[in-house]
Scaffold this active site. Structure first.
Site, short mmCIF file in Angstrom:
data_model
loop_
_atom_site.label_atom_id
_atom_site.label_comp_id
_atom_site.label_asym_id
_atom_site.label_seq_id
_atom_site.Cartn_x
_atom_site.Cartn_y
_atom_site.Cartn_z
CB CYS A 232 -0.90 0.03 1.23
SG CYS A 232 -1.77 -1.51 1.59
CB ALA A 233 3.66 2.14 -2.31
N GLY A 236 4.59 7.05 -1.00
CA GLY A 236 5.87 6.36 -0.88
C GLY A 236 6.91 6.80 0.12
N GLY A 237 6.54 7.46 1.21
CA GLY A 237 7.54 7.84 2.21
C GLY A 237 8.31 6.64 2.74
CG ASP A 256 -1.59 2.88 -3.57
OD1 ASP A 256 -1.19 2.87 -2.38
OD2 ASP A 256 -2.68 3.37 -3.90
CG ASP A 283 -4.57 -3.18 -13.10
OD1 ASP A 283 -4.13 -4.30 -12.72
OD2 ASP A 283 -4.12 -2.59 -14.11
CB CYS A 354 -0.97 6.45 10.94
SG CYS A 354 -2.15 6.75 9.62
#
Length: 404
Positions: A232-233, A236-237, A256, A283, A354
């Protein structure tokens, strides 16, 4: 502090857009700051910080101002007047501030400060949920921490420089930073600054990334030469952090469901000098199936309520709905089921969010381990980061190992 008309009008317009049209505060603020090229840094600071401050304390200020949603322009002026009075700012003799009851405002503030949902300015349902999941004491402390302004944290890109070198370069630009022994790659700004305008940012020497988020790549224990999948990039941090820990060696697959986010990540990767990343849009189920049992390491940075990052996104508490949390838990269970199959025997996986809610975190992992897919895994360790203990974002991460 003296209030200037053009700045205050910009704040009022922005708040109307955020509160009534559902736009995201960060987008509205970014637009507001481009409004007048003549504004200096203190003007821009006033606009940005005042908008965020009023968004953060919306419920408290609206209650004191005795206004109800949807707000009209006069309502927003009344909310602004409450903010100004509570900050000890002298109100100019503009028509909008006529008959502002300063003493009544202060009295009402003292009265409402005894009730947590007003004092910490959150919806009733969220307060009830927090108490239910974390208990009265921890939830109260967590809310208080989440209502403080977030610090600006940089993550040094070790592919291009070191923490010491970057710190010295920033010092020459009058940007002072602190270091923390608990966060290997983090530099914490002593004062807020627009670091995105610096040449060192444009050259890819650092990214802005919260300290808690910086723990995840280390927790996954990535090494150069591995095949790593970030499922689940997003923008991309964490992908970029893993690339630097892998020293650009091995294969890093960033996936993603949103192609637009991966496009953004491509640009960031180029700036960071990262060239071991492949980008794949999810996809269809085929994209996942092709990778079954192929990865040494898998990161599932799962979609979540974001209740650990409210200090960074104060408007999220007004946008979030209880149904969203119920639905997101189902999504979390699904991604754990589907993406865990990518881990090869002997490989490791991190599930991260988070959020600070156990129902999105520990309970999701416990449930996963009872399922057919989960029985292939051993629980290794977990890390819970609460904002009131760390001073940074609330985060959760669990490390699981696939049985051989």
């Amino acid at each position: 502090m003296r209030l200037h008309r053009n700045l205050v009008f910009t704040v009022i317009d922005s708040l109307l857009t955020i509160f009534n049209e559902g736009e995201y505060a960060d987008k509205v603020v970014a637009r507001a700051l481009k409004k007048d090229k003549r504004w200096g840094s203190s003007d821009r600071k006033f606009v940005a910080e005042t908008i965020y401050e009023i968004v953060r304390w919306k419920r408290l200020y609206a209650e004191i101002a005795e206004v109800r949603e949807p707000y009209d322009r006069d309502n927003i002026w009344r909310i602004f007047a409450v903010w100004a009075v509570l900050r000890g700012i002298n109100l100019p003799d503009w028509k909008y501030f006529e008959n502002t009851p300063a003493r009544k405002i202060k009295g009402k503030f003292d009265e409402l400060s005894k009730i947590r949902k007003f004092k910490e300015s959150i919806p009733d349902w969220m307060d009830e949920l927090g108490v239910k999941e974390l208990g009265e004491t921890i939830w109260t402390k967590e809310l208080e921490a989440q209502n403080k302004q977030a610090e600006v944290i940089l993550r040094v890109n070790t592919l291009k420089t070191t923490k010491e070198k970057l710190r010295a370069i920033l010092m020459d630009l009058n940007i002072e930073t602190n270091i923390s022994k608990d966060y290997e790659d983090a530099l914490i700004l002593k004062e807020r600054a627009n670091v995105f305008m610096t040449d060192v940012f444009k050259a890819g020497y650092f990214e802005v990334q919260d300290a808690s988020s910086q723990l995840v790549a280390y927790f996954l224990d990535v090494k150069p030469g591995m095949r790593v999948v970030d499922t689940c990039a997003g923008a991309g941090g964490k992908t970029l952090h893993m690339a630097s820990l892998m020293e650009n060696k091995g294969q890093l697959i960033a996936m993603d469901i949103y192609e637009s986010k991966l496009k953004q990540l491509k640009l960031r990767a180029k700036r960071n000098g990262v060239h071991n990343v492949e980008f794949r849009v999810i996809d269809s189920t085929k994209v996942i199936k092709k990778l079954h049992e192929k990865a040494d390491r898998v990161l599932i940075d799962a979609p979540c309520s974001g209740l650990g990052v409210m200090k960074r996104n104060p408007d999220s508490k007004w946008k979030l709905q209880p149904e969203f949390i119920d639905n997101i838990k189902k999504v979390q269970a699904e991604v754990l089921q589907n993406y865990s199959k990518i881990v090869k025997p002997g490989g490791k996986m991190v599930y991260a969010t988070c959020s600070v809610l156990p129902s999105e975190n520990e309970e999701q992992v416990k449930h996963f381990l009872t399922t057919e897919a989960g029985q292939n895994f051993t629980f290794v360790k977990e890390k819970k980061v609460l904002a009131h203990q760390s001073g940074f974002d609330g985060f959760y991460m669990a490390l699981l190992e696939r049985k051989i």
